[in-house]
Design an enzyme around this catalytic site. Structure first.
Site, PDB file in Angstrom:
ATOM      1  N   ASP A 202       0.861  -1.185   0.000  1.00 28.33           N
ATOM      2  CA  ASP A 202       0.000   0.000   0.000  1.00 28.33           C
ATOM      3  C   ASP A 202       0.895   1.231   0.000  1.00 28.33           C
ATOM      4  O   ASP A 202       0.781   2.120   0.839  1.00 28.33           O
ATOM      5  CB  ASP A 202      -0.920  -0.006   1.226  1.00 28.33           C
ATOM      6  N   ASN A 207       1.877   6.631   3.771  1.00 31.02           N
ATOM      7  CA  ASN A 207       2.538   5.501   4.425  1.00 31.02           C
ATOM      8  C   ASN A 207       4.053   5.570   4.340  1.00 31.02           C
ATOM      9  O   ASN A 207       4.745   4.686   4.841  1.00 31.02           O
ATOM     10  CB  ASN A 207       2.049   4.186   3.820  1.00 31.02           C
TER      11      ASN A 207
END
Length: 275
Positions: A202, A207
């Protein structure tokens, strides 16, 4: 200079009733600290931040129904443990589970989300390239985590069967796909032959955290593991296309040391649509 994430207002703090469902070791560590909801991300996991002394920590929890999925906090903890010492990831402070679910505490990293640089109009392609270099350069011979296409497709089937999949989606962008079952059939028919590397699963600007020396920290690692190299590339390309420009996204693809495989990028975007 980058700093720890700003505290969330206490009005979004965790309720005493919810706190009581935490495993005893987790509650003991938190003690009387205020748990404030962290609103970043769209995961079904609950994430809270809190302070102890001069340090900031994050609490992440998942309910039992997500135990077989990549939303499992225990799975993410295993990824953090395997990656520690290999690349920069949050420090895993505590991990526990009970009948209410799974919970872990991690220490905040001394960096800011890559999204901050995008919002400031700063170049980020080189940082995505470096993130891919670090991930795909890891030796995978002893990696215990599998996150390949067949694994993720089985996970999607589970989520759909439980009604836990994303409810806002656009399937008509692909010819002949009008329902969840149509998409599943398409994905089964187009499962790619995989070129396995270590993948984040992801990879995006919320992130990846970066400090003032451009050191990269990888967060939200529940989907991490062995997967096709184009999974992460597809996510980066979409991130750049949607948040920077089509031109920069295409230049990123052209900068890769191997030829583009558009069919694989499309497969992973289709696979992600219901997550």
């Amino acid at each position: 200079m980058f700093a720890f994430p700003d505290p969330v207002p206490e009005k979004s703090a965790m309720t005493p009733e919810t706190t009581n469902s935490l495993p005893p070791s987790i509650k003991h560590f938190i003690a009387d600290a205020t748990l404030a909801t962290d609103e970043v991300g769209a995961s079904p996991c609950q994430v809270y931040q809190f302070s102890k002394g001069n340090e900031r920590f994050f609490l992440k929890t998942s309910t039992p129904v997500y135990a077989p999925t990549t939303y499992s906090v225990l799975r993410e903890a295993r990824a953090i443990e395997w990656l520690t010492g290999r690349i920069k990831v949050p420090e895993l402070v505590l991990l526990a589970e009970n009948e209410y679910g799974e919970a872990m505490i991690t220490r905040a990293v001394p960096a800011r989300p890559l999204a901050d640089r995008i919002h400031a109009g700063q170049p980020v392609t080189h940082l995505f390239q470096e993130a891919l270099r670090q991930l795909q350069g890891l030796s995978i011979k002893d990696c215990p985590l599998h996150a390949g296409a067949a694994f993720r497709l089985k996970e999607l089937e589970y989520l759909i069967s439980k009604g836990l999949h994303e409810q806002e989606y656009e399937l008509d962008q692909w010819p002949g796909v009008h329902s969840e079952q149509d998409l599943l059939r398409l994905l089964h028919a187009s499962l790619p032959e995989e070129d396995l590397v270590f993948a984040h699963g992801d990879l995006g600007d919320s992130n990846l955290f970066v400090d003032d020396k451009d050191q990269i920290y990888f967060l939200d690692l529940g989907r991490a593991g062995l997967a096709d190299r184009w999974m992460d590339i597809a996510f980066v390309h979409r991130n750049l296309r949607e948040d920077v420009s089509e031109k920069v996204a295409d230049e990123f693809i052209k900068s890769l040391p191997y030829a583009d495989v558009p069919a694989k990028r499309e497969f992973f975007m289709q696979l992600d649509e219901l997550f």
